[in-house]
Scaffold this motif. Structure first.
Motif, mmCIF file in Angstrom:
data_model
loop_
_atom_site.group_PDB
_atom_site.id
_atom_site.type_symbol
_atom_site.label_atom_id
_atom_site.label_comp_id
_atom_site.label_asym_id
_atom_site.label_seq_id
_atom_site.Cartn_x
_atom_site.Cartn_y
_atom_site.Cartn_z
ATOM 1 N N LEU A 45 0.910 -1.271 0.133
ATOM 2 C CA LEU A 45 0.009 0.058 0.016
ATOM 3 C C LEU A 45 0.849 1.366 0.146
ATOM 4 C CD1 LEU A 45 -2.697 -0.916 2.817
ATOM 5 C CD2 LEU A 45 -2.914 -0.919 0.031
ATOM 6 N N THR A 46 1.897 1.224 0.674
ATOM 7 C CA THR A 46 2.886 2.300 0.809
ATOM 8 C C THR A 46 3.252 2.873 -0.511
ATOM 9 O OG1 THR A 46 3.527 1.784 3.092
ATOM 10 C CG2 THR A 46 4.838 3.315 1.896
ATOM 11 N N MET A 47 3.906 1.815 -1.342
ATOM 12 C CA MET A 47 4.467 1.862 -2.536
ATOM 13 C C MET A 47 3.619 2.586 -3.631
ATOM 14 S SD MET A 47 7.530 0.103 -2.879
ATOM 15 C CE MET A 47 7.211 -0.482 -4.651
ATOM 16 N N LEU A 48 2.516 1.773 -3.432
ATOM 17 C CA LEU A 48 1.381 2.374 -4.471
ATOM 18 C C LEU A 48 0.888 3.715 -4.193
ATOM 19 C CD1 LEU A 48 -0.762 -0.876 -4.689
ATOM 20 C CD2 LEU A 48 0.580 0.024 -6.337
ATOM 21 N N ALA A 49 0.610 4.024 -2.816
ATOM 22 C CA ALA A 49 0.177 5.388 -2.733
ATOM 23 C C ALA A 49 1.267 6.240 -2.785
ATOM 24 C CB ALA A 49 -0.327 5.520 -1.129
ATOM 25 N N ALA A 50 2.379 6.136 -2.570
ATOM 26 C CA ALA A 50 3.678 7.040 -2.560
ATOM 27 C C ALA A 50 3.885 7.213 -4.084
ATOM 28 C CB ALA A 50 4.637 6.292 -2.013
ATOM 29 N N TYR A 51 3.562 6.205 -4.882
ATOM 30 C CA TYR A 51 4.096 6.683 -6.397
ATOM 31 C C TYR A 51 2.962 7.757 -6.825
ATOM 32 C CZ TYR A 51 4.440 5.642 -11.203
ATOM 33 O OH TYR A 51 4.214 6.053 -12.408
ATOM 34 N N SER A 52 1.699 7.520 -6.553
ATOM 35 C CA SER A 52 0.792 8.442 -7.006
ATOM 36 C C SER A 52 1.084 9.838 -6.625
ATOM 37 C CB SER A 52 -0.665 8.019 -6.804
ATOM 38 O OG SER A 52 -0.941 6.869 -7.263
ATOM 39 N N MET A 53 1.439 9.524 -5.284
ATOM 40 C CA MET A 53 1.675 11.092 -4.439
ATOM 41 C C MET A 53 2.736 11.739 -4.872
ATOM 42 S SD MET A 53 -0.942 11.507 -2.287
ATOM 43 C CE MET A 53 -1.216 11.030 -0.504
#
Lengths: 297, 292
Positions: B91-99
């Motif tokens: 979840l961290t990777m996915l969210a951080a990528y978008s952000m």
């Protein structure tokens, strides 16, 4: 616009699971503060429980126990904040004077360790060490001093909480200062050497001024913790003997709410804490970003 | 000049001594616990043990490791740590990528950012959170220990800052070759950020291993609680039947050394990953905080 969305829809998709989890486990509980304004009955649920306005808040501010608990929280937290701000800063200054790298790294390895252990473990260790016939009291007696009732007398209990919390976290707190100190321009020190400055002069005139801004930002941000006296620590170290001076908001909420089932009162007290915390965190971030250009994003 | 040098050298000696004493104070309690756990009944109950075992015995460890409840709790801890970390890091990777995308390209980023950050500023509090977990039917489920803490906003922010440091050209080159966001994330961002991922994973693992409160409130079956919660219950109110021991087992073994052995076993996994942690966390700590 259609083109645009075709390009960015995966970004929304990536965020979706996190957003859903935050809604369920963070935002819905935020709406749960309503329980504090109701006489909540689990079998009626949040929507059907009778609304009672400020009843629980009035009770809280007239209840000597609740007021004592808020006061305890504040006192314990403020001492932790102050001592916890000074010790890592001072310790990094001493550590920064060490030239032998192996020695420095060894010290660092040892002082970071307690940060990674939880209060269950440390509470178990400390209650054993600080017992009336534990190692610390044996030592005190050996030195011809009186035994101290660390975990049984209210004032000593507060002292123990602050000291052991600083003991656990100061090492970790030095990381940020040491990083800042290694970033100081070495030519400043060389110039000071030529002027005949000693270590003390250099620390006062170069190192400290260079690190003070970071110290101020960290101290400011830590003010957001003014009602966080540390549930884990208190819960694992306290006992009914020291409730008077050692019981804090979080332990009170847990006991009154989950153990005694007074959901509404506990939620009201918790809501009070969240609101104060929110105001403080928002203010300190504002200050830090305005005066020190600190940004989380 | 000579005088200055002398005082300087004296300072260095005194400083080394001072630092050594403080550092030793940081681990002395752990050494004491280890010594107690390896000492005989008599030595521990009469508080003779200081920093070295007296009447050396492995008894406490034997009893602890043969306890079925202990092993069950150990297994729960492993499960929550492994799955908790995997899910949280994904979840961290996915969210951080978008952000990490630019505001102009990814409109809505600001809204998402506030949506995430607000959860750091305001908390619903214990009771409402507990009721949500209960209503969601997660009581006594491993998910109760994983899902509520799966999104760590602080980690997302750290990861995002790291992603923003990755040169745009890499991504643009991949985009020209026809790669979408999935490919860019998994074939470019993921390999580059392995050290950061390792850092955050280790932190998340330690967090899960150390968490005990959620196990205490969400789990009310003895075979569902994680080790930290199990230890908490044992240390708080010692009851040997909890670990399946009979009073007769304690003839040669004191409560105190058994407790100490349990504490030490609970610490051991952290001590084992500590060298790796140490290698990375200094970088991780300063990753997002000291910015130019």
């Amino acid at each position: 616009m259609k083109m645009y969305f075709r390009k960015t829809w995966p970004l929304h998709l990536f965020l979706l699971p996190s957003v859903l989890l935050l809604i369920v486990f963070n935002y819905i509980p935020m709406a749960g503060f309503l329980i504090g304004f109701e006489d909540f009955k689990p079998w009626l649920g949040i929507l059907k429980s009778p609304f009672v306005g400020l009843k629980h808040f009035k009770f809280m501010f007239n209840d000597p126990t609740a007021i004592q608990v808020i006061w305890n929280t504040f006192i314990i937290a403020i001492f932790k904040i102050i001592v916890g701000a000074i010790v890592p800063f001072a310790f990094s200054l001493f550590l920064n004077e060490v030239r032998a790298m192996l020695f420095k790294r060894t010290i660092q390895s040892l002082i970071y360790l307690p940060h990674f252990l939880n209060w269950v473990i440390l509470g178990g260790i400390l209650t054993d060490l600080l017992a009336t016939n534990g190692l610390i009291n044996q030592l005190l007696e050996g030195l011809g001093l009186n035994r101290i009732f660390f975990l049984g007398s209210g004032d000593w209990f507060r002292f123990t909480l602050v000291t052991s919390d600083v003991w656990k976290e100061f090492g970790f707190g030095t990381i940020i200062y040491l990083a800042a100190m290694t970033g100081i321009n070495q030519s400043l020190y060389e110039a000071a050497d030529i002027d005949g400055a000693n270590n003390f002069n250099k620390a006062i005139h170069i190192t400290i001024p260079a690190v003070i801004p970071i110290a101020i930002v960290i101290a400011t941000l830590s003010l957001g913790n003014i009602l966080n006296a540390g549930f884990d620590q208190v819960y694992n170290m306290y006992n009914p003997l020291v409730y008077q001076k050692g019981d804090i908001i979080d332990t009170y909420v847990y006991r009154v709410g989950l153990l005694q089932g007074s959901f509404s009162l506990a939620t009201a007290v918790g809501f009070f804490k969240s609101v104060i915390g929110f105001v403080l965190i928002a203010t300190t971030y504002k200050l830090a970003s305005k005066y020190a250009n600190y940004r989380i994003f | 000049m000579l005088k200055l040098k002398f005082s300087n050298r004296m300072f260095q000696y005194a400083n080394h001594l001072f630092l050594s004493i403080v550092a030793i104070l940081c681990i002395l309690p752990m050494i004491h616990v280890l010594a107690v756990s390896l000492s005989s009944n008599y030595a521990t109950t009469s508080f003779l043990v200081k920093l070295w075992p007296i009447g050396f015995t492995w008894d406490a460890y034997e009893k602890a490791l043969n306890s079925n409840n202990f092993l069950v709790a150990f297994k729960v801890s492993i499960l929550r740590t492994v799955f908790g970390t995997l899910i949280s890091m994904t979840l961290t990777m996915l969210a951080a990528y978008s952000m990490s995308k630019d505001n102009r390209y990814f409109r809505g980023r600001t809204v998402y950012a506030w949506f995430f950050v607000f959860t750091m500023l305001f908390h619903g509090g214990l009771i409402p959170t507990y009721l949500v977990v209960q209503k969601a039917g997660l009581m006594n489920s491993l998910w109760a220990l994983i899902l509520p803490v799966a999104v760590n906003v602080f980690n997302v922010v750290l990861m995002m800052n790291f992603f923003r440091g990755i040169p745009k050209e890499l991504e643009e080159a991949a985009a020209i070759d026809g790669a979408g966001h999935f490919r860019v994330l998994f074939t470019i961002f993921f390999p580059i950020s392995l050290p950061s991922i390792a850092t955050l994973s280790l932190f998340t693992m330690v967090f899960h291993w150390n968490s005990w409160f959620d196990g205490m409130i969400y789990m009310n079956q003895a075979n569902k609680i994680p080790l930290a919660t199990f230890l908490q219950a044992l240390i708080a109110g010692f009851d040997y039947t909890q670990i399946g021991l009979n009073p007769s087992d304690l003839e040669n073994l004191s409560e105190r050394s058994l407790k100490s052995a349990l504490i030490f076993i609970g610490t051991l996994p952290i001590l084992l990953v500590y060298p790796f942690l140490q290698k990375y966390f200094v970088k991780g700590m300063t990753l997002g905080s000291v910015k130019e």
